[in-house]
Design a protein around this motif. Structure first.
Motif, PDB file in Angstrom:
ATOM      1  N   THR A 169       0.824  -1.214   0.000  1.00 30.21           N
ATOM      2  CA  THR A 169       0.000   0.000   0.000  1.00 30.21           C
ATOM      3  C   THR A 169       0.855   1.260   0.000  1.00 30.21           C
ATOM      4  OG1 THR A 169      -0.029   0.275   2.396  1.00 30.21           O
ATOM      5  CG2 THR A 169      -1.678  -1.216   1.462  1.00 30.21           C
ATOM      6  N   LEU A 170       0.151   2.375  -0.097  1.00 27.06           N
ATOM      7  CA  LEU A 170       0.808   3.680  -0.032  1.00 27.06           C
ATOM      8  C   LEU A 170       1.528   3.872   1.312  1.00 27.06           C
ATOM      9  CD1 LEU A 170       0.913   6.299  -1.830  1.00 27.06           C
ATOM     10  CD2 LEU A 170      -0.876   7.203  -0.371  1.00 27.06           C
ATOM     11  N   ALA A 171       0.978   3.269   2.359  1.00 24.35           N
ATOM     12  CA  ALA A 171       1.621   3.371   3.678  1.00 24.35           C
ATOM     13  C   ALA A 171       3.011   2.733   3.644  1.00 24.35           C
ATOM     14  CB  ALA A 171       0.754   2.695   4.739  1.00 24.35           C
ATOM     15  N   HIS A 172       3.154   1.652   2.854  1.00 27.87           N
ATOM     16  CA  HIS A 172       4.458   0.997   2.726  1.00 27.87           C
ATOM     17  C   HIS A 172       5.422   1.864   1.916  1.00 27.87           C
ATOM     18  CE1 HIS A 172       1.832  -2.752   3.189  1.00 27.87           C
ATOM     19  NE2 HIS A 172       2.456  -2.561   4.334  1.00 27.87           N
ATOM     20  N   LEU A 177      10.277   5.034   1.697  1.00 24.21           N
ATOM     21  CA  LEU A 177      10.987   6.252   1.306  1.00 24.21           C
ATOM     22  C   LEU A 177      11.521   7.005   2.522  1.00 24.21           C
ATOM     23  CD1 LEU A 177       8.765   7.441  -1.665  1.00 24.21           C
ATOM     24  CD2 LEU A 177      11.021   6.389  -1.751  1.00 24.21           C
ATOM     25  N   THR A 178      10.774   6.965   3.602  1.00 21.81           N
ATOM     26  CA  THR A 178      11.276   7.601   4.826  1.00 21.81           C
ATOM     27  C   THR A 178      12.562   6.912   5.263  1.00 21.81           C
ATOM     28  OG1 THR A 178       9.024   8.102   5.493  1.00 21.81           O
ATOM     29  CG2 THR A 178      10.702   8.247   7.206  1.00 21.81           C
TER      30      THR A 178
ATOM     31  N   SER B 326      -4.595   2.869   4.569  1.00 17.69           N
ATOM     32  CA  SER B 326      -5.201   3.794   5.534  1.00 17.69           C
ATOM     33  C   SER B 326      -6.204   3.036   6.393  1.00 17.69           C
ATOM     34  CB  SER B 326      -5.900   4.919   4.765  1.00 17.69           C
ATOM     35  OG  SER B 326      -6.761   4.360   3.771  1.00 17.69           O
ATOM     36  N   LYS B 327      -6.778   3.743   7.351  1.00 17.43           N
ATOM     37  CA  LYS B 327      -7.766   3.097   8.215  1.00 17.43           C
ATOM     38  C   LYS B 327      -9.043   3.921   8.216  1.00 17.43           C
ATOM     39  CE  LYS B 327      -4.469   0.752  11.213  1.00 17.43           C
ATOM     40  NZ  LYS B 327      -3.209   1.173  10.512  1.00 17.43           N
ATOM     41  N   ILE B 382      -0.601   6.506   7.928  1.00 15.73           N
ATOM     42  CA  ILE B 382       0.514   6.166   8.831  1.00 15.73           C
ATOM     43  C   ILE B 382       1.438   5.154   8.155  1.00 15.73           C
ATOM     44  CG2 ILE B 382       1.094   5.195  11.094  1.00 15.73           C
ATOM     45  CD1 ILE B 382      -1.565   6.445  12.047  1.00 15.73           C
ATOM     46  N   ASP B 383       2.743   5.449   8.207  1.00 21.54           N
ATOM     47  CA  ASP B 383       3.745   4.549   7.605  1.00 21.54           C
ATOM     48  C   ASP B 383       3.588   3.130   8.120  1.00 21.54           C
ATOM     49  OD1 ASP B 383       4.754   7.085   7.421  1.00 21.54           O
ATOM     50  OD2 ASP B 383       6.827   6.474   7.821  1.00 21.54           O
ATOM     51  N   ALA B 384       3.865   2.188   7.236  1.00 21.91           N
ATOM     52  CA  ALA B 384       3.918   0.795   7.693  1.00 21.91           C
ATOM     53  C   ALA B 384       5.115   0.136   7.042  1.00 21.91           C
ATOM     54  CB  ALA B 384       2.635   0.072   7.307  1.00 21.91           C
ATOM     55  N   PRO B 385       5.912  -0.604   7.810  1.00 20.06           N
ATOM     56  CA  PRO B 385       7.056  -1.289   7.198  1.00 20.06           C
ATOM     57  C   PRO B 385       6.566  -2.294   6.163  1.00 20.06           C
ATOM     58  CG  PRO B 385       6.990  -1.630   9.593  1.00 20.06           C
ATOM     59  CD  PRO B 385       5.748  -0.908   9.230  1.00 20.06           C
TER      60      PRO B 385
END
Lengths: 272, 656
Positions: A169-172, A177-178, B326-327, B382-385
């Motif tokens: 997902t975009l969260a990954h 990138l961070t 996202s949630k 929120i970032d997720a590994p």
């Protein structure tokens, strides 16, 4: 000031573009990415059509292109043969098979070739030859047809990346990138995703990272925004991103004219 | 595509003062220019510039190609402000309407509805051409436009407001049919038909070009540019207004073929909704009536054989969270859809959304996810590994081997250069070179390396080098559709001696030998004068697979810009008593040389017995250069005298 003795056994210097490309690439390798590469001469199909950049569409204006002369069938054959020996592209195919795959079989002489405007064709070929999941990083030279000035060149370097797997997902993307920018520029680096457009990824986002010079407070390097651009995007089961290396090099070392990077001039190279 | 957008213009889409929600206190109607910029950067597009002009703020917005349908216009941008800030837009005022009069008949025929999906035309009589009112002139000028006359200004205003280009013809200059009617034909040009455009350019048309014509001749190149002899001027009293929809692809091709790009053609290239033509005609009519209250409106002729249907997109909250990571809750998704004012209904888990007609970019589920995600805000995700992937990265031989070669050469004293892929000779030609002398792809690296040797030889004293040793690794193009990886090494010595050629060859052969030893395979290539070049691609195939090497870290350095002015070279030699080191001497030289000394280098040392004892001779070469000007001989002589004086302060030191 340069000081030198008369002995000439001291080491030479690696070009700053090489240094930064290696640092970025190795950083992704450390994160488990595989490096992929490909040719600089590319077909219109792989550079545009396969990426959903339609013909006669304004999206092509974003990537003004150098077109190449000569599109005879026998000439095509040699190119494709040499290209398909690349191990990341998979098994060798005949030109007919190649063109069949790309839907161009009926139009062999009509296929046009160009200098790639991005390295995304490498990702497309990789996806054709490899099953997910995978994580790849693609450093490479690209070309754009444009007038040159201190910040624009007809040739420059990009590092692109692609992750495909279940539930990516975009969260990954944000996390990856961070992590990447933090490895390169330290722990205070923040990134910001901004809506953008890449024909083959949705959502298409550009990545701004907080400027390592001012830490996000705004300075001359980041044009007072506190953020520096990269770009990226995500699709169903994966995400893609890209970083312009020349700009990173210029910002990192305070080089004010991109053309100096290609001048073959040791007055620049020997400072690194 | 970048467009200028006026803050004041945007503001006109909102009520002047609104009570702030809940408090009843009055507040400014929209966020400040700074807040607008920040909202856009976060949720919409890049703001490439913000400029204060008069009492206005002009944004330079970079609109991505997929939003060209709705955002190349002030109303579209104002709508975004409303969506992103929650501030409602002003509802359209009920404007004065004028019943259509029975005036000149207009007939429109469209030959190919694919090229022109919709054509709306209207005759207006009794118009008075004159200056535009101040507000309209200001609006146009605020975004870099120029006021021409009230009629033309209205069409330009409508385009900048709604994104729909319009055109206007002088009815008096059109052919009248036997029954007095005006006939507009949208057709392909005939071979060798010509048109003189509004800016006086004569264009020979070909049958691929779509034109707007009357029964006698082309009046305009559809969607691109109007013809000069049917344009509105101060004598015009009756007009034909056009609001049409033209094929994006055909407009783009035609625009490239005739070599004319206009604000109109650029918008049509982005594919506009045929709905916009209707809104444009309404707005233009209202403005005309405002400026020419006595104008008589003819009936609107609307050729729109196949109205475009709006399609539903069905999404679920799970779709959105699955792509964005996202949630979001159902309520949050619904909240975003409401802010967007999209038509939707809920059917169990599903949101059935019908995007507005103008939003041609919203077609599939992913489009809707992106739309909802950007409005919601990527910053809230929120970032997720990355989850562990069943994937083993293989090392790429080409990458590690090339870097190994670089490191070997650097250790041998070679510096890496990058040169241009474009050259003035070669085998593989570029169709559209940027310059005449860049018409070919390089057939080898040697040519560029040769040029770099010459360049660096000129600067050798400044660089403090006796010899220039450089290399490049890169792609070359030795024939049509041929590409291979090459490596070239170049050596040149500053001192011209009889043995120079042999020394160069020895240095190149030494590099070749070290490479062969390190790589474990013979490196075969071609020696041409002071350059050795080899086929690296072919060599890679012979190399064994290679393991991932240690992570590389780029140097930390701050680049100093070389001076643009010439440097001056001076040598100085002196005798010092045995035991005095060159560093001691250099320290004295540096202390008195000032900041114009760029490079100092010891190039000769020898000792000799004298009656008074053993002495050492040091010879240094000094390079002076200013960042601001060309140094004169006198200036450098002055510095050299200071240095000599300082050296002589040591009584036993003697400048030779």
């Amino acid at each position: 000031m340069i000081e030198n003795s008369s002995q000439n056994t001291q080491p030479g210097h690696l070009h700053p573009l090489t240094q930064v490309i290696r640092e970025i690439t190795d950083s992704f390798v450390a994160l488990g990415f595989e490096i992929a590469d490909g040719s600089e001469v590319e077909s219109e199909h792989y550079n545009f059509d396969a990426l959903n950049v339609p013909k006669d569409h304004p999206a092509r204006d974003m990537q003004d292109t150098f077109w190449l002369q000569g599109n005879q069938k026998e000439q095509l054959t040699s190119n494709i043969a040499s290209r398909t020996t690349d191990r990341n592209v998979g098994t060798e195919r005949s030109i007919e098979e190649e063109l069949e795959v790309s839907g161009q079989i009926s139009n062999v002489s009509g296929q046009k070739f160009l200098l790639r405007t991005h390295t995304s064709a490498v990702q497309i070929r990789y996806m054709e030859a490899n099953k997910p999941p995978f994580k790849i990083v693609v450093p490479g030279k690209v070309y754009r047809y444009e007038a040159t000035d201190a910040t624009h060149e007809t040739q420059f370097y990009q590092v692109e990346g692609l992750v495909v797997g279940e539930g990516i997902t975009l969260a990954h993307l944000k996390h990856t990138l961070t992590e990447f920018f933090t490895r390169l520029y330290g722990h205070d680096t923040k990134i910001r995703l901004r809506p953008s457009y890449f024909p083959f990824v949705e959502p298409g986002v550009e990545v701004d990272m907080s400027c390592m010079k001012c830490g996000g407070n705004g300075c001359s390097v980041c044009k007072q925004t506190g953020f520096i651009e990269g770009l990226g995007g995500t699709k169903y089961t994966g995400f893609a991103f890209g970083v312009g290396v020349d700009r990173l090099v210029m910002i990192r070392y305070g080089i004010d004219d991109i053309r100096l990077l290609y001048a073959g001039d040791l007055r620049l190279v020997n400072q690194f | 595509m970048n467009i200028p957008i006026s803050y004041q213009w945007l503001k006109s889409h909102f009520e002047k003062d609104l009570p702030a929600p809940g408090t009843g206190a009055r507040q400014a109607n929209i966020p400040s220019p700074e807040e607008v910029s920040a909202l856009f950067m976060q949720h919409l597009c890049e703001v490439e510039g913000v400029e204060q002009r008069g009492g206005d703020t002009i944004f330079d917005l970079k609109i991505m190609p997929d939003r060209g349908h709705d955002l190349l216009a002030h109303r579209g941008i104002a709508r975004e402000i409303s969506v992103l800030s929650g501030m409602p837009m002003k509802s359209a005022e009920a404007k004065k309407k004028s019943a259509p009069r029975d005036i000149t008949t207009l007939r429109v025929s469209v030959a190919d509805m694919k090229l022109c999906p919709r054509y709306m035309g209207r005759v207006v009589e009794n118009v008075k051409v004159g200056e535009s009112p101040a507000w309209l002139r200001e609006r146009l000028e605020s975004v870099g436009g120029r006021s021409i006359n009230n009629i033309v200004d209205i069409t330009n205003y409508v385009m900048l407001e709604l994104g729909q280009p319009m055109h206007v013809f002088d009815r008096g200059k059109l052919v009248r049919e036997k029954d007095g009617a005006v006939e507009i034909v949208v057709r392909n040009a005939k071979q060798n038909e010509t048109i003189t455009t509004l800016d006086g350019k004569e264009i020979v048309l070909s049958p691929e070009t779509l034109v707007i014509a009357d029964s006698a001749r082309p009046l305009a190149i559809a969607g691109i540019k109007g013809g000069k002899d049917v344009g509105v001027d101060e004598t015009t009293t009756a007009i034909v207004l056009e609001a049409a929809n033209f094929s994006a692809v055909n407009t783009r091709k035609t625009s490239a073929r005739v070599g004319i790009r206009t604000d109109s053609s650029r918008r049509f290239e982005h594919d506009l909704s045929p709905m916009l033509a209707e809104e444009a005609m309404t707005l233009a009519t209202e403005l005309l009536l405002e400026m020419c209250p006595d104008a008589q409106m003819g009936k609107v002729v609307d050729v729109y054989p196949l109205p475009k249907e709006r399609k539903e997109i069905i999404i679920t909250t799970a779709d959105i969270n699955g792509i964005l990571g996202s949630k979001l809750s159902d309520d949050e998704v619904e909240g975003v859809l409401k802010r967007l004012s999209f038509e939707y209904h809920k059917d169990g888990e599903m949101f059935v959304v019908t995007p507005p007609a103008i939003r041609l970019d919203l077609v599939i589920v992913e489009d809707m996810v992106e739309e909802i995600g950007r409005v919601y805000g990527y910053d809230k995700i929120i970032d997720a590994p990355l989850p562990a992937l069943a994937f083993n990265a293989r090392p790429l031989k080409a990458y590690y081997s090339a870097n190994m070669i670089r490191d070997v050469l650097v250790a041998q004293g070679f510096s890496e250069v990058y040169t241009y892929s474009f050259q003035n000779t070669g085998e593989f030609a570029v169709v559209n070179p940027v310059a005449e002398d860049k018409g070919f792809l390089r057939k080898d690296l040697g040519t560029g390396i040769g040029q770099a040797l010459v360049l660096n030889m000129r600067n050798a004293p400044l660089l403090g080098l006796d010899e220039i040793k450089i290399f490049e690794i890169g792609k070359v193009f030795p024939g049509v559709m041929e590409e291979k990886l090459s490596c070239a090494i170049g050596v040149e010595f500053i001192k011209a001696t009889k043995k120079k050629d042999a020394l160069v060859r020895t240095a190149l052969e030494e590099a070749q030998k070290v490479l062969s030893e390190t790589l474990g395979v013979p490196v075969a290539g071609v020696f041409t004068g002071n350059i050795f070049e080899f086929d690296l691609g072919a060599l890679l195939e012979k190399l064994p697979e290679i393991n991932v090497r240690e992570e590389f870290h780029a140097v930390t350095a701050r680049y100093q810009k070389p001076s643009a002015y010439p440097f001056v070279l001076r040598d100085i030699a002196l005798w010092v008593p045995d035991g005095v080191t060159s560093d001691e001497v250099l320290a004295v030289i540096s202390a008195d040389a000032g900041n114009l000394l760029r490079t100092k280098r010891l190039f000769d040392v020898f000792t000799k017995e004298f009656p008074e004892g053993k002495k050492t001779s040091y010879a240094f070469s000094l390079v002076f250069q200013s960042n601001d000007k060309t140094l004169s001989d006198d200036e450098v002589n002055g510095i050299m005298e200071r240095i000599t004086t300082a050296l002589h302060a040591h009584t036993e030191w003697q400048v030779r």
